[in-house]
Design an enzyme around this catalytic site. Structure first.
Site, PDB file in Angstrom:
ATOM      1  N   ALA A  94      35.425  33.498  40.332  1.00  0.00           N
ATOM      2  CA  ALA A  94      35.326  32.117  39.816  1.00  0.00           C
ATOM      3  C   ALA A  94      35.939  31.214  40.672  1.00  0.00           C
ATOM      4  CB  ALA A  94      35.841  31.863  38.338  1.00  0.00           C
ATOM      5  N   TYR A  95      36.851  31.531  41.480  1.00  0.00           N
ATOM      6  CA  TYR A  95      37.628  30.554  42.388  1.00  0.00           C
ATOM      7  C   TYR A  95      36.615  30.352  43.376  1.00  0.00           C
ATOM      8  CZ  TYR A  95      41.525  32.846  40.533  1.00  0.00           C
ATOM      9  OH  TYR A  95      42.638  33.127  39.827  1.00  0.00           O
TER      10      TYR A  95
END
Length: 319
Positions: free
Chosen positions: A52-53
């Site tokens: 998700a980063y």
């Protein structure tokens, strides 16, 4: 840098982890390269990222540095799946811990990293939309296939942690979680009530994120918001603001006072406090620059005097 076992497992990592949440977005390739070089030169091995980063940008950037800055086998790569980069109507990251989503995300992660396995793969969040048994079965598949060496959870409450670990331990051959990654700092000690006791009882190592109170414990916000700080950015200001209240200010002043007396930086005081709490394996720290990271790496030579540790424990205790 000293190495520690992750809970009761055979996995060993440096007692400080390098966080890469901003890599590929706020941290460019040159800065990331310098950070990774400084971290590994100090003996660091644990590097934490997530799908998700930056919607995969962090993993991609880390992958470009493997084999160049550091050999793949010299790192313990921890990543996470189950939390999407997209936001729901409440501003929260979308959650999908279904078998399909987790295993598809894992394959994409391996492509971005340019490696055939992840050392520690963590379910990023709990989701009520997927049966826990399905989520955990995905961990079993990932480990049995060799794509993942160890499994863990992240941001689980105490009962969620206990339920997941107990379910996995009930049948031989399942991928029993070896770690839990949770927020833990002098400004946020909520995990001490249930998560830390659960982790201790079940043999899970604890990997604190935001051990510097989202940057507030460095003391940089004592007189306002610096223009180059996270709180000055549109996408991270809401992340920092909860710790700019009166209670937090009192704790920050205590940290600054302790640092002045010891001749340390406030960041070193706050980081040493978390690192040496019972059950903690390795705090995960992110830095804006390599220079900032080098300052944090100096904590390896630091140990808080017992009286300072106790005073900080008292001033930050939850009501």
């Amino acid at each position: 840098m000293q190495q520690r076992s992750v809970g009761a497992s055979g996995l060993r990592v440096s007692r400080l982890g390098l966080g890469t949440m901003t890599w590929g977005r706020d941290t460019d390739e040159h800065e990331a390269r310098d950070q990774l070089a400084a971290f590994t030169a100090a003996g660091g091995t644990l590097v934490d990222t997530a799908a998700a980063y930056g919607d995969g940008a962090s993993e991609t950037l880390l992958g470009t540095l493997l084999g160049d800055v550091v050999a793949r086998d010299d790192l313990v790569i921890a990543t996470k799946a189950g939390l999407g980069a997209r936001r729901d109507v409440a501003g929260r990251g979308t959650r999908d811990t279904s078998r399909r989503s987790l295993l598809t995300t894992l394959d994409a992660t391996l492509r971005r990293l340019g490696t055939d396995r992840v050392d520690l793969w963590q379910v990023h969040v709990w989701s009520d939309d997927t049966p826990l048994e399905e989520t955990l079965a995905a961990l079993d598949t990932a480990v049995s296939s060799g794509r993942v060496l160890y499994a863990g959870v992240s941001n689980y409450t105490g009962w969620q942690t206990a339920r997941a670990a107990t379910w996995q331990a009930a049948v031989p051959g399942r991928a029993v979680p070896v770690s839990t990654q949770v927020e833990y700092s002098l400004l946020n000690r909520a995990v001490e009530a249930e998560v830390l006791p659960a982790a201790d009882a079940l043999g899970l190592g604890v990997l604190p994120w935001s051990p510097l109170g989202r940057g507030v414990l460095t003391g940089k916000y004592r007189t306002g918001t610096p223009s180059d700080s996270r709180a000055a950015t549109s996408h991270l200001s809401s992340f920092v603001e909860p710790y700019l209240d009166d209670r937090s200010r009192g704790i920050v002043e205590a940290v600054v006072k302790a640092a002045d007396g010891l001749g340390w930086t406030p960041a070193e005081v706050a980081l040493a406090w978390v690192r040496d709490r019972p059950g903690v394996t390795a705090p995960v720290v992110g830095a804006r620059t390599a220079q900032q990271l080098r300052g944090l790496l100096g904590v390896e030579e630091r140990t808080l005097p017992p009286e300072i540790d106790e005073a900080l424990d008292d001033v930050s205790a939850l009501d």
